[in-house]
Design a protein around this motif. Sequence first.
Motif, short mmCIF file in Angstrom:
data_model
loop_
_atom_site.label_atom_id
_atom_site.label_comp_id
_atom_site.label_asym_id
_atom_site.label_seq_id
_atom_site.Cartn_x
_atom_site.Cartn_y
_atom_site.Cartn_z
N PHE A 18 0.83 -1.19 0.00
CA PHE A 18 0.00 0.00 0.00
C PHE A 18 0.87 1.24 0.00
O PHE A 18 2.06 1.19 0.32
CB PHE A 18 -0.92 0.01 1.23
CG PHE A 18 -1.91 -1.10 1.22
CD1 PHE A 18 -3.03 -1.04 0.40
CD2 PHE A 18 -1.73 -2.23 2.00
CE1 PHE A 18 -3.94 -2.07 0.36
CE2 PHE A 18 -2.64 -3.27 1.97
CZ PHE A 18 -3.75 -3.19 1.16
N ALA A 19 0.28 2.37 -0.38
CA ALA A 19 1.00 3.63 -0.33
C ALA A 19 1.56 3.82 1.07
O ALA A 19 0.86 3.66 2.06
CB ALA A 19 0.06 4.79 -0.68
N GLY A 20 2.85 4.12 1.16
CA GLY A 20 3.50 4.30 2.44
C GLY A 20 4.39 3.15 2.80
O GLY A 20 5.23 3.27 3.70
N GLU A 21 4.26 2.01 2.14
CA GLU A 21 5.15 0.89 2.40
C GLU A 21 6.33 0.97 1.44
O GLU A 21 6.29 1.66 0.43
CB GLU A 21 4.39 -0.43 2.24
CG GLU A 21 3.25 -0.57 3.23
CD GLU A 21 2.53 -1.88 3.10
OE1 GLU A 21 1.78 -2.22 4.03
OE2 GLU A 21 2.70 -2.57 2.09
N GLY A 34 -4.61 0.22 -12.94
CA GLY A 34 -6.04 0.44 -12.82
C GLY A 34 -6.33 1.44 -11.72
O GLY A 34 -5.42 2.14 -11.25
N ALA A 35 -7.58 1.50 -11.33
CA ALA A 35 -7.95 2.52 -10.36
C ALA A 35 -9.26 2.18 -9.66
O ALA A 35 -10.06 1.38 -10.15
CB ALA A 35 -8.10 3.88 -11.05
N VAL A 36 -9.44 2.79 -8.52
CA VAL A 36 -10.75 2.89 -7.91
C VAL A 36 -11.38 4.15 -8.49
O VAL A 36 -11.04 5.26 -8.12
CB VAL A 36 -10.66 2.97 -6.37
CG1 VAL A 36 -12.05 3.16 -5.78
CG2 VAL A 36 -10.00 1.73 -5.80
N ALA A 152 -8.31 0.54 1.11
CA ALA A 152 -7.33 1.63 1.20
C ALA A 152 -7.95 2.94 0.71
O ALA A 152 -7.70 4.01 1.27
CB ALA A 152 -6.09 1.29 0.38
N PHE A 153 -8.75 2.86 -0.35
CA PHE A 153 -9.46 4.04 -0.84
C PHE A 153 -10.46 4.55 0.20
O PHE A 153 -10.51 5.74 0.51
CB PHE A 153 -10.18 3.71 -2.14
CG PHE A 153 -11.20 4.74 -2.55
CD1 PHE A 153 -10.81 5.89 -3.20
CD2 PHE A 153 -12.55 4.54 -2.29
CE1 PHE A 153 -11.75 6.85 -3.57
CE2 PHE A 153 -13.49 5.49 -2.66
CZ PHE A 153 -13.09 6.64 -3.30
N ALA A 154 -11.26 3.63 0.75
CA ALA A 154 -12.32 4.03 1.67
C ALA A 154 -11.77 4.63 2.96
O ALA A 154 -12.41 5.49 3.58
CB ALA A 154 -13.21 2.82 1.98
N ARG A 155 -10.59 4.20 3.38
CA ARG A 155 -9.99 4.70 4.62
C ARG A 155 -9.32 6.05 4.43
O ARG A 155 -8.96 6.72 5.41
CB ARG A 155 -8.97 3.71 5.16
CG ARG A 155 -9.58 2.46 5.78
CD ARG A 155 -8.53 1.58 6.43
NE ARG A 155 -7.76 0.81 5.47
CZ ARG A 155 -6.52 1.07 5.11
NH1 ARG A 155 -5.88 2.11 5.63
NH2 ARG A 155 -5.89 0.31 4.24
N GLY A 156 -9.12 6.45 3.18
CA GLY A 156 -8.41 7.71 2.92
C GLY A 156 -9.24 8.92 3.29
O GLY A 156 -10.47 8.90 3.20
#
Length: 332
Positions: A18-21, A34-36, A152-156
């Motif tokens: 994930f972003a940040g790792e 791809g994307a959300v 990860a999207f929903a927690r942003g």
Amino acid sequence: MTGDAAQYAPTSGSEIRFAGESDEDLPPSIHAAGAVLWRPGRSGDPEVALVHRPHHQDWSLPKGKVDPGESRARTAVREIGEETGFGAVLGRHLATVRYPVGGERKVVDYWEARAGEGSFTPNGETDELRWCDPSEAAGLLTYDSDRDVLDAFARGPRPLHSLLLVRHAKAGKRGTWPDDDARPLVDEGRDQARRVADLLTAHGVGRLVTAPKVRCRETLEPASHRLGVGISEEPVFADEAVLADPDRARARLLELAAGPTTAVCAQGAGIPTLVHELAADPHGRVRPDVASNRRLTDPPSRKGSVWSLSFHAAPDGTLRLVAADYVRDPAI
């Protein structure tokens, strides 16, 4: 997008970063992107797009293989258009999923992407599109790795503002020009500038700002032509100005980030200082809540590279850096 069975079939051996790792420079693999894809729902909360692929009988996030000579960011936008019929603007990088396929490693990069204009038409690759709230989408998705990316999207945090901080491309050698400010790009640098333009276009940049150096302006010129946006100069982003007064340069970046998505082209000494300043707490320590694929204590700044910065707007309008994704080479 191809329809072969290996196009997307995550297994129990999937690895998700994930972003940040930590980010690895891996050997060549099968690359996809791809994307959300999201849009504001009637309640104001986001709803996300899922596609059904009849060849695989699965529900997934829009994604597809990188074509030769294409960057992953450009692939994500293209695949969204092909699979959903909607235009899209990329936001923060969410995750990288890696898994084995036929003895090779497949690498899929995901961004969050806001939907633009468009409409869905069933086709041979995707025969149904559904807009769902994230909790409903999680129950519909076929693969656990897609659910993890969606989570990860929903927690942003939201709303988010984007700013792209560009290091100028390769220029003529220092010392060969009597006026260092006037050093132009070399052929390799002009190629880098075109790749930078691809990335800025995928992120929907609407404003271009440069330090007052010829090499910085020329780095943004291909993007200016492609986007139909002029380039303004701001001396506050020159190396000497950033190092003399980093607080002033940081404050100006935050002002720009509050408006339309902006790309700022600066230099190799100023950019690490600016990224660190944006990520630091009042004591100068990097905040642990800033997600990044690089160490923000010593941010890199390769020629032609880009920092994709995401800011969260508090209710009072104050912006706070929440994610910093380093793109070493926009062609990748």
